[in-house]
Design a protein around this motif. Structure first.
Motif, mmCIF file in Angstrom:
data_model
loop_
_atom_site.group_PDB
_atom_site.id
_atom_site.type_symbol
_atom_site.label_atom_id
_atom_site.label_comp_id
_atom_site.label_asym_id
_atom_site.label_seq_id
_atom_site.Cartn_x
_atom_site.Cartn_y
_atom_site.Cartn_z
ATOM 1 N N ARG A 129 0.928 -1.151 -0.105
ATOM 2 C CA ARG A 129 0.026 -0.060 0.227
ATOM 3 C C ARG A 129 0.973 1.217 -0.024
ATOM 4 O O ARG A 129 0.562 2.270 -0.558
ATOM 5 N N THR A 130 1.970 1.159 0.696
ATOM 6 C CA THR A 130 3.041 2.449 0.778
ATOM 7 C C THR A 130 3.722 2.648 -0.344
ATOM 8 O O THR A 130 3.770 3.561 -0.976
ATOM 9 N N LEU A 131 3.916 1.600 -0.809
ATOM 10 C CA LEU A 131 4.682 1.508 -2.126
ATOM 11 C C LEU A 131 3.768 2.051 -3.394
ATOM 12 O O LEU A 131 4.335 2.756 -4.196
ATOM 13 N N LEU A 132 2.795 1.586 -3.439
ATOM 14 C CA LEU A 132 1.760 2.194 -4.567
ATOM 15 C C LEU A 132 1.686 3.491 -4.330
ATOM 16 O O LEU A 132 1.691 4.374 -5.637
ATOM 17 N N LYS A 133 1.487 4.037 -3.300
ATOM 18 C CA LYS A 133 1.395 5.844 -3.105
ATOM 19 C C LYS A 133 2.718 6.160 -3.458
ATOM 20 O O LYS A 133 2.388 7.168 -4.257
ATOM 21 N N MET A 134 3.741 5.660 -3.338
ATOM 22 C CA MET A 134 5.063 6.138 -3.868
ATOM 23 C C MET A 134 4.981 6.293 -5.342
ATOM 24 O O MET A 134 5.452 7.388 -5.893
ATOM 25 N N TYR A 135 4.841 5.089 -6.020
ATOM 26 C CA TYR A 135 4.773 4.975 -7.297
ATOM 27 C C TYR A 135 4.051 6.026 -8.353
ATOM 28 O O TYR A 135 4.200 6.282 -9.116
ATOM 29 N N GLY A 136 2.945 6.338 -7.179
ATOM 30 C CA GLY A 136 2.050 7.457 -7.985
ATOM 31 C C GLY A 136 2.744 8.870 -8.007
ATOM 32 O O GLY A 136 1.991 9.712 -8.569
ATOM 33 N N ASP A 137 3.731 8.994 -7.370
ATOM 34 C CA ASP A 137 4.300 10.403 -7.389
ATOM 35 C C ASP A 137 5.141 10.536 -8.657
ATOM 36 O O ASP A 137 6.147 9.788 -8.820
ATOM 37 N N PRO A 138 4.625 11.564 -9.292
ATOM 38 C CA PRO A 138 5.513 11.472 -10.755
ATOM 39 C C PRO A 138 6.892 12.321 -10.670
ATOM 40 O O PRO A 138 7.575 12.195 -11.743
ATOM 41 N N ALA A 139 7.341 12.747 -9.284
ATOM 42 C CA ALA A 139 8.721 13.070 -9.129
ATOM 43 C C ALA A 139 9.666 11.988 -8.993
ATOM 44 O O ALA A 139 10.719 11.764 -9.074
ATOM 45 N N LEU A 140 8.897 10.592 -8.487
ATOM 46 C CA LEU A 140 9.910 9.257 -8.087
ATOM 47 C C LEU A 140 10.461 8.873 -9.475
ATOM 48 O O LEU A 140 9.259 8.463 -10.276
ATOM 49 N N ASP A 141 11.603 8.682 -9.748
ATOM 50 C CA ASP A 141 12.368 8.060 -10.800
ATOM 51 C C ASP A 141 13.327 7.034 -10.444
ATOM 52 O O ASP A 141 14.045 7.010 -11.393
ATOM 53 N N GLU A 142 13.062 6.430 -9.420
ATOM 54 C CA GLU A 142 14.265 5.359 -9.016
ATOM 55 C C GLU A 142 13.291 4.435 -8.137
ATOM 56 O O GLU A 142 12.544 4.975 -7.459
#
Length: 421
Positions: free
Chosen positions: A273-286
Motif C-alpha cells: 500500500r505504501t509503495l503504490l502511493k510512492m509509485y504514484g508520485d510523478p517525481a519518483l524516478d528510481e
C-alpha cells in the motif's frame, strides 16, 4: 528484443526495471511489455518504470496492457511473476496450517501446496497462449513454488527455465565476506527449489579453490545469524543450507514464532500500500529504498543474466537454475526439476556434474521430490484424495490425521480457485 513480464503490476516490478536499465549492455531490451489484469496498479507501476528508464537514458519502450495475447505476441522471452489470489490468498496460506500445528508458509508445507494448486492451471494456460502466439519464446518462471511450476511447464513441453534468487543472494553475501567481486564466486549449489545447500564456494570457477571452510571459520556467526540457525549446527553440517531449511531443521520452533506475530503476508500487504502511493508520485524516478524489504533481492540481476544467455547474448557462463534432472542427481527421477549450476545458452540449461550428495541431504531431496510428484498430480487432476496423498508425503506433515485436517482446510480456503472443488 522484446520481453514481456506477466504479473507486471507487481510492486516488485521496479526492481526488475532497474536491473534492465542498469544492465542494458548485457540485455539490450527494445520493448518491455508489462501485462497485468489489475489496470490501476499496472498504470502506477508502468509510470514509474518509464521514469526509471528515462532517468537512466534507456532507449527502450515500455508498454502496459491487460491483454495477455497482445502482450506476449512477438516476445523473445516471457517472465512469469504472478500471484493467483494476491496477498489475501497468501495470508491464508500462512495462517490456517498453524491451526494444525504445521508451518504456515507460501512455498512449502500445506500453504505451498495450496499455492501450487491455485497457480499451476493458470500458468499452463498462459504458457499455451504464449506457444500459440510465439512458439519460440522462452518462459522464465519466477512464480512460486518454482520447482513445481517449472516441472508443470516442462512436462507440457514448453521452453521453460525456473529462476530463484536464493543462490545469487548467497553469491553476493559470500563475495562481500571474502572481499572479492561476485563474478569470482562460483557456488556448488545443489538441491530442489527452496531446498538447497551450498556445498562449496569456489573462487574463479567450478574448479577453483573452495573457500567454504574459510568462510565458516571466519564468518560462521554472521552466516548462522542470517540463516537463523545455531552456528554449531552449520559447523556440524559443514555446508550452508538455504534459509528455507529452517522450516525443516527447526519446524516446531518456527511454528511457535509464527503464532506470536503478524503474518509475512500482512507485512507485505501494508508495504505494498505504501509503495503504490510512492509509485504514484510523478517525481519518483528510481526504485525506493523500501522496495528492498519487499523480498526478491537481486532477482533483476539473475533475470537479466538468464535471459541474456537464453537469447544468445552475454550472460554468465554458469548460472543456478531450475531445470530437468536428467541423471544429474542419480537418486532422483530424470524428470524431477532440480536447482543446480548449469551452463546456459540459446539451447537452454545443461546442468554441471554434481559430486556424490551426502545421504543427509539426498534423503530429504528424495522425499520432497515425491511430494512434488503428488502435488503436481493434484494440481493437474484435482480431487481430495490427491491433495491428501501429497500432504501425507510431505516431510513437514507426514501423519494421516494432520493430512486429513489440512486437506479440509486447504479446500475450504481455496474453493474459488479450484475448478474441481
Amino acid at each position: 528484443m522484446k520481453l514481456t513480464v506477466v504479473g507486471g503490476g507487481s510492486t516488485y516490478t521496479p526492481e526488475l526495471i532497474d536491473g534492465f536499465a542498469r544492465l542494458r549492455d548485457t540485455l539490450p531490451v527494445e520493448e518491455l511489455v508489462l501485462v497485468d489484469p489489475a489496470a490501476e496498479r499496472l498504470e502506477l507501476v508502468g509510470g514509474l518504470a518509464r521514469r526509471i528508464f528515462a532517468r537512466q537514458d534507456h532507449p527502450g519502450r515500455i508498454v502496459t496492457t491487460s491483454d495477455l495475447d497482445a502482450g506476449v505476441e512477438g516476445a523473445d522471452a516471457v517472465l512469469l511473476q504472478l500471484r493467483v489470489g494476491g496477498q489475501a490468498a497468501r495470508e491464508q496460506d500462512e495462517t490456517w496450517p498453524l491451526e494444525c500445528g504445521c508451518v504456515g508458509q507460501e512455498t512449502t508445507g500445506a500453504g505451498g501446496l495450496a499455492k501450487a494448486l491455485r497457480t499451476v492451471p493458470v500458468v499452463l494456460d498462459i504458457a499455451e497462449r504464449v506457444r500459440r502466439t510465439n512458439p519460440d519464446a522462452w518462459i522464465i518462471d519466477f512464480t512460486n513454488p518454482v520447482g513445481i511450476v517449472t516441472r508443470a511447464l516442462l512436462q507440457a513441453g514448453h521452453k521453460a527455465v525456473g529462476l530463484c534468487n536464493v543462490a545469487i543472494g548467497f553469491q553476493r553475501k559470500f563475495a562481500g565476506l571474502l572481499g572479492v567481486s561476485p563474478a569470482e564466486v562460483h557456488l556448488d549449489h545443489v538441491g530442489l527449489n527452496h531446498l538447497t545447500w551450498e556445498t562449496g564456494v569456489r573462487l574463479g570457477g567450478p574448479e577453483g579453490e573452495d573457500a567454504l571452510p574459510r568462510l565458516l571459520a571466519g564468518h560462521g556467526d554472521t552466516i548462522a545469524a542470517d540463516l537463523r540457525l545455531p552456528r554449531s549446527l552449520v559447523e556440524r553440517l559443514g555446508v550452508v543450507p538455504s534459509y528455507y531449511l529452517r522450516y525443516f531443521y527447526a519446524h516446531d520452533e518456527v511454528v511457535r514464532e509464527l503464532r506470536t506475530k503478524p503474518s509475512r503476508a500482512a507485512e507485505v500487504a501494508e508495504m505494498e500500500r505504501t509503495l503504490l502511493k510512492m509509485y504514484g508520485d510523478p517525481a519518483l524516478d528510481e526504485k525506493p529504498e523500501l522496495l528492498a524489504k519487499r523480498g526478491g533481492a537481486y532477482y533483476s540481476e539473475a533475470a537479466v543474466d538468464l535471459a541474456a544467455s537464453l537469447l544468445g547474448g552475454g550472460g554468465s557462463p554458469y548460472q543456478v537454475v531450475n531445470t530437468l534432472n536428467r541423471g544429474t542427481l542419480p537418486f532422483l527421477p530424470d524428470d524431477a526439476v532440480i536447482e543446480v549450476q548449469a551452463a546456459v545458452n540459446a539451447k537452454g540449461p545443461a546442468p554441471l556434474p554434481v559430486p556424490a550428495v551426502d545421504p543427509l541431504y539426498a534423503g530429504l531431496m528424495a522425499g520432497v521430490t515425491a511430494y512434488e510428484d503428488l502435488a503436481l498430480d493434484a494440481a493437474l487432476r484435482g480431487g481430495r484424495d490427491r491433495v491428501f496423498r501429497a500432504l501425507l508425503a510431505h516431510p513437514l506433515v507426514g501423519q494421516y490425521a494432520l493430512a486429513d485436517a489440512l486437506t479440509d482446510q486447504l479446500i475450504a480456503h481455496n474453493r474459488e480457485h479450484l475448478a474441481w472443488a
